[in-house]
Motif scaffolding. Structure first.
Motif, PDB file in Angstrom:
ATOM      1  N   ASP A 191      -2.879  -1.447  13.677  1.00  0.00           N
ATOM      2  CA  ASP A 191      -1.911  -0.666  12.901  1.00  0.00           C
ATOM      3  C   ASP A 191      -0.971  -1.617  12.176  1.00  0.00           C
ATOM      4  OD1 ASP A 191      -2.798   1.893  13.685  1.00  0.00           O
ATOM      5  OD2 ASP A 191      -1.750   1.689  15.594  1.00  0.00           O
ATOM      6  N   ARG A 228       0.945   3.726   2.047  1.00  0.00           N
ATOM      7  CA  ARG A 228       1.426   4.153   3.363  1.00  0.00           C
ATOM      8  C   ARG A 228       0.896   3.204   4.435  1.00  0.00           C
ATOM      9  NH1 ARG A 228      -2.934   6.503   5.749  1.00  0.00           N
ATOM     10  NH2 ARG A 228      -4.569   7.212   4.362  1.00  0.00           N
ATOM     11  N   PRO A 229       1.519   3.178   5.601  1.00  0.00           N
ATOM     12  CA  PRO A 229       0.989   2.359   6.698  1.00  0.00           C
ATOM     13  C   PRO A 229      -0.399   2.857   7.101  1.00  0.00           C
ATOM     14  CG  PRO A 229       3.209   3.122   7.198  1.00  0.00           C
ATOM     15  CD  PRO A 229       2.751   3.859   5.965  1.00  0.00           C
ATOM     16  N   THR A 230      -1.255   1.950   7.469  1.00  0.00           N
ATOM     17  CA  THR A 230      -2.600   2.308   7.920  1.00  0.00           C
ATOM     18  C   THR A 230      -3.177   1.153   8.727  1.00  0.00           C
ATOM     19  OG1 THR A 230      -4.750   3.163   7.206  1.00  0.00           O
ATOM     20  CG2 THR A 230      -3.745   1.481   5.826  1.00  0.00           C
ATOM     21  N   GLN A 231      -4.345   1.347   9.281  1.00  0.00           N
ATOM     22  CA  GLN A 231      -4.995   0.283  10.034  1.00  0.00           C
ATOM     23  C   GLN A 231      -5.710  -0.664   9.086  1.00  0.00           C
ATOM     24  OE1 GLN A 231      -7.522   2.533  12.719  1.00  0.00           O
ATOM     25  NE2 GLN A 231      -6.056   2.214  14.368  1.00  0.00           N
ATOM     26  N   ILE A 232      -5.748  -1.935   9.488  1.00  0.00           N
ATOM     27  CA  ILE A 232      -6.573  -2.918   8.797  1.00  0.00           C
ATOM     28  C   ILE A 232      -7.429  -3.620   9.839  1.00  0.00           C
ATOM     29  CG2 ILE A 232      -4.912  -3.266   6.922  1.00  0.00           C
ATOM     30  CD1 ILE A 232      -4.168  -5.927   8.201  1.00  0.00           C
ATOM     31  N   ALA A 280       3.052  -0.496   5.572  1.00  0.00           N
ATOM     32  CA  ALA A 280       2.578  -0.368   4.190  1.00  0.00           C
ATOM     33  C   ALA A 280       2.656  -1.706   3.445  1.00  0.00           C
ATOM     34  CB  ALA A 280       3.388   0.691   3.455  1.00  0.00           C
ATOM     35  N   ARG A 308       0.849  -1.196   0.000  1.00  0.00           N
ATOM     36  CA  ARG A 308       0.000   0.000   0.000  1.00  0.00           C
ATOM     37  C   ARG A 308       0.877   1.235   0.000  1.00  0.00           C
ATOM     38  NH1 ARG A 308      -3.214  -1.189   5.188  1.00  0.00           N
ATOM     39  NH2 ARG A 308      -1.125  -1.671   5.878  1.00  0.00           N
TER      40      ARG A 308
END
Length: 76
Positions: free
Chosen positions: A52, A40-44, A55, A38
């Protein structure tokens, strides 16, 4: 794109009836391992919890490791 409430409810019905793969908004994949990249890092969401994550996420399917209890069907 975000779904409206009616479309979301209709999608949930399909999820539980086993026909969710017919939803055009849903993409399914079969794999043994996969790398999700992805921007950028993000929550899933994992099992209903937001977590958290970086990426790049490495996913592996481990055969026969999920145990689930399913109630008996009621007659009538």
């Amino acid at each position: 794109p975000r779904l409206d409430a009616a479309a979301l409810i209709a999608g949930l019905r399909r999820l539980f009836s086993g026909s969710a793969d017919a939803l055009p908004e849903l993409v399914t994949r079969r794999f043994k391992s996969m790398i999700v990249k992805r921007a950028r890092p993000t929550q899933i969401q994992i099992d209903g919890d937001l977590v958290d994550m970086p990426a790049e996420v490495h996913v592996r399917v481990l055969p026969k490791t999920l145990k689930a209890l399913v109630p008996k069907r009621r007659r009538g």
